[in-house]
Design an enzyme around this catalytic site. Structure first.
Site, PDB file in Angstrom:
ATOM      1  N   GLY A   9       9.582  51.139  55.844  1.00 53.85           N
ATOM      2  CA  GLY A   9       8.262  51.271  56.475  1.00 53.85           C
ATOM      3  C   GLY A   9       8.294  52.336  57.555  1.00 53.85           C
ATOM      4  N   TYR A  10       9.348  52.316  58.343  1.00 50.99           N
ATOM      5  CA  TYR A  10       9.528  53.307  59.418  1.00 50.99           C
ATOM      6  C   TYR A  10       9.653  54.707  58.819  1.00 50.99           C
ATOM      7  CZ  TYR A  10      11.955  55.743  63.250  1.00 50.99           C
ATOM      8  OH  TYR A  10      12.324  56.642  64.224  1.00 50.99           O
ATOM      9  N   ALA A  11      10.495  54.845  57.785  1.00 55.27           N
ATOM     10  CA  ALA A  11      10.700  56.162  57.166  1.00 55.27           C
ATOM     11  C   ALA A  11       9.396  56.676  56.569  1.00 55.27           C
ATOM     12  CB  ALA A  11      11.794  56.080  56.106  1.00 55.27           C
TER      13      ALA A  11
ATOM     14  N   LYS B   6       7.171  57.870  59.388  1.00 53.24           N
ATOM     15  CA  LYS B   6       7.630  59.134  59.980  1.00 53.24           C
ATOM     16  C   LYS B   6       7.413  60.291  58.999  1.00 53.24           C
ATOM     17  CE  LYS B   6       9.072  57.809  64.119  1.00 53.24           C
ATOM     18  NZ  LYS B   6       8.415  58.282  65.357  1.00 53.24           N
TER      19      LYS B   6
END
Ligand SMILES: NC(=O)c1ccc[n+]([C@@H]2O[C@H](COP(=O)([O-])OP(=O)(O)OC[C@H]3O[C@@H](n4cnc5c(N)ncnc54)[C@H](O)[C@@H]3O)[C@@H](O)[C@H]2O)c1
Length: 252
Positions: A156-158, A161
């Site tokens: 989710g973070y990747a 970003k």
């Protein structure tokens, strides 16, 4: 170059710690008046207080950048206090659950995107019209090497970003003739509060360091220096670009 931000106003989100804190200090040393925003009110007040003690001008502002009502309030508070907003540093963000993507629940994925991507979009929405009116602005979005390369167990973070990177490229093109320059940094491993988190075990640390040719983590001040450059008018023919900050790891 010493007082290159004299007369300018900067707003830094997530400035209570790590890269954001170092950036707030760096911009203040360059002469900017700084709005220090963070979810953690005490941390924001401490950083703003330290800036004032060092002879600068700063204002603390708390709130959650993923809250839709925050961005307009923050921009208004900045304009009321200081009269303009010249530099926006979209830095607030946080890592996600250490589980494979297919096991991430939808609420967690949405939260990752909301905190790390939608928040930056909402700040841009609130800040850009005023910058267009004044014909000047510098926006620096904090992305991540994870957004360029992907990051196992932080999907989710990747993804968020990666979205920051595409959004930066898009906005750079859209604002190219307005006097507003938009760039992003993509750090790989910076020694911020992350190093105290439980998932940052010795094994994780060694494996991450093993991929960095310089063989060390970056310091928040090194990130702040690149952000300050991108926030300055020394940058005039580079927009919508992604600046690597990885100790030689990224060669694309
Ligand atoms: N440290 C690294 O190696 C690294 C690598 C790539 C990208 N980044 C990015 O750098 C940015 C800064 O992170 P850092 O490493 O300095 O971490 P940090 O945890 O030291 O600082 C992040 C700050 O953001 C604040 N914050 C978190 N969620 C917020 C929210 N919803 N609203 C307002 N403030 C919020 C936190 O309170 C904290 O003060 C983040 O966007 C992060 O994803 C860091």
């Amino acid at each position: 170059m010493d007082q290159e931000f004299a007369g300018q106003v900067a707003l830094v989100t997530g400035a209570g710690s790590g890269i954001g804190r170092a950036t707030a200090h760096r911009l203040s040393r360059g002469g900017a008046r700084v709005v220090v925003q963070d979810l953690n009110r005490e941390a924001a007040e401490k950083v703003a207080g330290d800036i004032v003690d060092a002879g600068g001008v700063a204002l603390a502002h708390d709130g959650d950048v993923s809250d839709e009502s925050l961005a307009p309030r923050l921009v208004n508070a900045t304009l009321e206090a200081f009269g303009s907003l010249d530099i926006l540093v979209n830095n607030a963000g946080m890592g996600s659950a250490q589980v494979p993507l297919w096991e991430v629940d939808v609420a967690t994925f949405s939260r990752d995107v909301s905190i790390n991507l939608t928040s930056q979009f909402m700040m841009i929405r609130a800040a850009v019209p005023g910058m267009i009116e004044r014909g000047y602005g510098r926006i620096v979005n904090v992305g991540s090497a994870a957004g360029m390369e992907g990051h196992a167990l932080a999907g989710g973070y990747a993804a968020a970003k990666g979205g920051v990177i595409a959004m930066t490229k898009t906005l750079g093109k859209e604002l190219a003739t307005t006097g507003i320059i938009v760039n992003a940094i993509a750090p790989a491993l910076i020694a911020s509060s992350m190093v105290n988190e439980p998932w940052f075990t010795d094994d994780v640390r060694n494996s991450l360091l093993g991929r960095i040719p310089m063989g060390r983590m970056g310091e928040p001040e090194e990130a702040a220096e690149l952000i300050a450059f991108l926030a300055s008018n020394r940058v005039s023919f580079s927009t919508g670009a992604i600046y690597d900050l990885s100790g030689g790891r990224a060669t694309y």
